[in-house]
Design an enzyme around this catalytic site. Structure first.
Site, PDB file in Angstrom:
ATOM      1  N   GLU A  98      47.376  79.655  34.866  1.00  0.00           N
ATOM      2  CA  GLU A  98      46.979  78.902  33.935  1.00  0.00           C
ATOM      3  C   GLU A  98      47.464  77.840  33.047  1.00  0.00           C
ATOM      4  O   GLU A  98      47.029  76.955  32.032  1.00  0.00           O
ATOM      5  CB  GLU A  98      47.440  80.184  32.926  1.00  0.00           C
ATOM      6  CG  GLU A  98      47.058  81.537  33.278  1.00  0.00           C
ATOM      7  CD  GLU A  98      45.478  81.281  31.910  1.00  0.00           C
ATOM      8  OE1 GLU A  98      44.878  80.603  31.957  1.00  0.00           O
ATOM      9  OE2 GLU A  98      44.729  82.714  31.994  1.00  0.00           O
ATOM     10  N   GLU A 352      32.355  81.298  27.807  1.00  0.00           N
ATOM     11  CA  GLU A 352      31.981  81.980  29.345  1.00  0.00           C
ATOM     12  C   GLU A 352      30.170  81.586  28.992  1.00  0.00           C
ATOM     13  O   GLU A 352      29.101  81.275  29.383  1.00  0.00           O
ATOM     14  CB  GLU A 352      32.072  82.296  30.791  1.00  0.00           C
ATOM     15  CG  GLU A 352      33.194  82.323  31.207  1.00  0.00           C
ATOM     16  CD  GLU A 352      34.536  82.703  30.401  1.00  0.00           C
ATOM     17  OE1 GLU A 352      35.816  82.145  30.527  1.00  0.00           O
ATOM     18  OE2 GLU A 352      34.469  83.307  29.286  1.00  0.00           O
ATOM     19  N   THR A 438      37.202  74.347  34.567  1.00  0.00           N
ATOM     20  CA  THR A 438      37.089  75.757  33.936  1.00  0.00           C
ATOM     21  C   THR A 438      37.961  75.928  32.902  1.00  0.00           C
ATOM     22  O   THR A 438      37.655  76.534  32.063  1.00  0.00           O
ATOM     23  CB  THR A 438      37.280  76.490  35.241  1.00  0.00           C
ATOM     24  OG1 THR A 438      37.143  77.859  34.634  1.00  0.00           O
ATOM     25  CG2 THR A 438      38.729  76.590  34.951  1.00  0.00           C
TER      26      THR A 438
END
Length: 789
Positions: A98, A352, A438
């Site tokens: 993270e 997403e 990402t």
């Protein structure tokens, strides 16, 4: 839809200012409490809190989003706050994964944006690469996690004491997920190439290239030594961004080893995990076995990755399935079943689905995806917006909120939605010059050419013979691969509107080798996936397979779905015919029992090849119709919406036989009947025309006994006169005919004929025309009312 208004709306509700007002310098905003979340002061949430490091997480994570939204004054102010206030020498244990994607990636993306603005001479003239220096410091603080024998990083690190120091408090845990270990290469390689220090790229490149490539990779393993712990394989939680970074590392770094690994995995994914439009986890050592019947929301990134690869058709199919789930539940539940039911109800405002929507719109130019994006914006405003920001949804079934707003909501969700509705000319940068991490941070593709690559990151391998499809070694530029063609996407969506899966044929194509350093493709490619189109709101006409032969006599009717090709059973009748199993059962090879199939309806199992291919083979073998049976065990019309079977992209005018589809439970009933009775006759017809289902016509046949006069010497006899009268109503059908043994006895008959004629000279009936259906037979002695069967 006014795109400009939506863009202004998104800019107006963007929350870094709110974040600074309510929560700065905390890591996250608590939108219900209107205060910052400080680790150690709020109740511990377990692993979720490992992303909090007392380094103003949300501020750093959203810096480059401010630039894209043209909030340049706010960006410059936020950079100054970051440089002045953020420190990394905190005695705190954080997630390596993270911290890398959110903080290190955020610093690098912001540095790139600051450098671009500075070079234009309009802003940031005071900037001296401070963000890059901070990124380098953070990178050094993460490096101790890579001090393992396997090269796989530990999952956690203490920013002040590292991992092995007794004061680190990282514990002895060495278990990590594939995504956690495999989602480092973009940020670490970019840090090396921007700073000139190769140590970061060396560490992550060793991990990616030194471990063996298995077609299907596991979700959880241990770093010391490298051992598989959970051998499930899929594309969602625990493994998702690993695939993403293999593809993007090839684009950014130019080393083909990443693409080779990606293609190996992708081929296995499409062979075992992908069951269009579903993506279901399998056991990596026995990939024909699904390990669960539900999907998690993190797999929603996969259609976007498929767009980058150039595999547009399955991307559209899966995205459409996800959109239908959001229509049903407002948001994607954290996990949902193959029947779109909620498995885990939480929705932490994950981006997403918006990400894949953006990439599909850029690839197809289809305004349908603007409509999808608009629905995302509207649902966020309706169901997640609160006075101090946007709150996660605790359960999509109840709409209850959670006092949580993760940094990725502003870093990714807003970025993708704004880009979706923006024209390129409205952006301060050329978005095509960058690749998204990402976490949606922007890294310049020029890093592959303008900066020297790591001297160890130039893997040499012997040339291999490849059998990959046309896209395996092409630059994944969606704009070039797929010229704007809105109808292309629509035909695929329509073909999956009611379809829970499509068979697919594997075709080999010549391999094209393209150098990606300049990110240019030598020739334009075009996918062709023509299928017949469906109006947006067309309803599926339910059909039935009705068993007519004894002992069923119409009592058993199985719900069936139609096809968009072949004989239209709503316009043409097919008639009664017996059923025969195809050999092979999938009908994907030469038909071995063509003689048996002549003049009969064929049964064929779904899968291995397209419906149209099966239909052509069986029609050529002499079958007069085809009943397809679902290969997914346990599926039924009671739990899954009916769908229309579609063609294979080729003209289907040559297919003239009727085609219907049964789910597996209905199919099991039919095959069991065939196995027990050997000869089973069926009718294929619309549900509304089911025999015996609607109010049947009833004909009273009254028997009158009459004495006749005969010549002397002949015996006196009685003849029966049949008098046919139309009755007023009918009752339920009794399919078991009773014998006429005395007065008050009634018989109900099912007559599947069009003409009722007397063949007995003693029956004064003549020719009587009667429709197929239910008729009532009664004696004339006494008053008789119709009785149920």
């Amino acid at each position: 839809m006014c795109l400009l208004l939506i863009c202004y709306h998104l800019r107006g509700i963007f929350s870094p200012i709110l974040f600074q007002d309510y929560a700065y310098p905390a890591d996250e905003l608590m939108p219900l409490s209107c205060r910052g979340r400080v680790r150690g002061l709020e109740p511990n949430r377990g692993d979720i809190d490992d992303s909090l490091g007392k380094f103003s997480l949300t501020l750093i994570d959203t810096l480059d989003t401010l630039v894209l939204l043209n909030k340049l004054d706010e960006f410059e102010e936020a950079v100054k706050k970051t440089v002045q206030d953020v420190r990394f020498d905190n005695d705190i244990v954080v997630s390596v994964f993270e911290t890398n994607i959110r903080v290190l990636g955020g610093l690098l993306g912001a540095h790139v944006m600051a450098d671009v603005l500075k070079q234009r001479g309009e802003r940031m003239q005071w900037y001296r690469d401070e963000l890059l220096h901070m990124a380098k410091e953070l990178g050094y603080r993460l490096l101790p996690a890579f001090n393992t024998t396997s090269g796989l990083p530990y999952p956690r690190v203490n920013l002040l004491y590292g991992v092995v120091n007794p004061l680190s408090r990282t514990g002895t845990e060495s278990d990590t997920c594939t995504a956690c270990a495999g989602t480092m290469i973009l940020e670490f390689a970019a840090l090396s190439r921007l700073s000139g220090d190769p140590i970061f790229e060396v560490n992550v490149h060793y991990f990616t290239t030194s471990n063996p490539t298995l077609p299907l990779t596991e979700m959880i393993f241990t770093s010391v030594p490298s051992l598989f712990l959970i051998t499930d394989s899929g594309v969602g939680a625990g493994i998702d961004s690993y695939y993403e970074y293999l593809m993007k590392a090839y684009i950014l770094l130019g080393d083909k080893v990443y693409l080779d690994r990606f293609n190996t995995h992708y081929s296995a994914i499409m062979k075992y995990i992908s069951q269009p439009p579903l993506l279901l986890n399998v056991h990596m050592h026995n990939p024909t076995v699904n390990v669960r019947s539900w999907m998690d929301s993190l797999l929603a990134f996969f259609p976007g990755l498929q767009v980058l690869r150039g595999d547009l058709k399955p991307a559209i199919e899966t995205h459409e399935m996800l959109y239908q789930v959001t229509k049903q539940h407002n948001f994607l539940p954290e996990a949902f079943t193959t029947e779109f039911r909620v498995h885990w109800g939480q929705h932490p405002l994950r981006p997403e689905f918006a990400e894949s929507t953006y990439f599909l719109y850029k690839a197809t130019g289809d305004p349908y995806y603007l409509k999808v994006g608009q629905s995302i914006v509207e649902k966020l405003n309706t169901h997640a917006r609160v006075p101090c920001g946007f709150a996660a949804v605790q359960d999509v079934r109840t709409g209850m909120h959670e006092d949580r707003m993760d940094s990725f909501f502003l870093a990714e969700m807003f970025k993708y939605l704004y880009l979706l509705f923006s024209e390129k000319t409205q952006l301060p940068i050329d978005i095509d010059d960058y690749i998204f991490t990402t976490e949606a941070h922007l890294l310049p593709v020029s890093l592959s050419t303008t900066q020297p690559s790591c001297h160890t990151n130039n893997t040499v391998r012997e040339p291999q013979a490849h059998k990959d499809d046309l896209f395996s070694y092409s630059c994944p530029s969606a704009q070039t691969l797929f010229p704007n063609n809105p109808t292309f996407a629509k035909t695929i969506r329509d073909s999956n509107k009611y379809l829970t899966g499509l068979g697919r044929t594997q075709q080999s194509s010549p391999v094209r080798w393209v150098t990606c350093y300049s990110f240019i493709i030598e020739q334009h490619l075009k996918l062709v996936a023509e299928v017949s189109q469906t109006p947006e709101h067309e309803e599926v006409v339910a059909l039935i397979v009705q068993l007519i032969s004894p002992p069923f006599l119409g009592r058993t009717a199985l719900m069936a779905g139609p096809a968009k090709f072949g004989k239209d059973l709503t316009k043409q009748e097919h008639g009664v015919s017996s059923i025969v199993k195809s050999v092979p059962y999938t009908a994907c090879g030469p038909i071995e029992n063509a003689v048996e199939l002549q003049g009969h309806i064929a049964l064929a199992l779904r899968g291995d090849c397209m419906f149209a291919a099966k239909a052509r083979r069986l029609q050529e073998a002499g079958a007069t119709g085809v009943i397809f049976i679902d290969h997914r065990e346990g599926s039924s019309s009671a739990e899954t919406p009916l769908f229309q079977m579609v063609g294979d992209g080729e003209p289907t005018d040559d297919i003239t036989v009727p085609l219907v589809f049964l789910f597996s439970k209905e199919g099991a009933t039919l095959t069991a009947a065939l196995q027990e009775h050997h000869n089973v006759d069926v009718l294929l017809l619309p549900k509304e025309k089911q025999i015996g289902k609607e109010k049947p016509e009833k004909l009273n046949i009254k028997f009158r006994l009459a004495k006749e006069e005969f010549a002397e010497g002949e015996m006196e006899s009685t003849t029966i006169h049949l008098v046919l009268e139309q009755s007023e109503t009918a009752t339920e059908m009794n399919t078991e005919a009773a014998s006429l043994t005395g007065k008050n006895q009634e018989t109900w008959l099912l007559l599947p004929v069009t003409d009722l004629r007397s063949e007995n000279a003693g029956c004064a009936m003549g020719n009587v025309s009667a429709k197929p259906g239910l008729y009532h037979l009664s004696s004339s002695q006494g008053d008789h009312k119709p009785s149920p069967g």
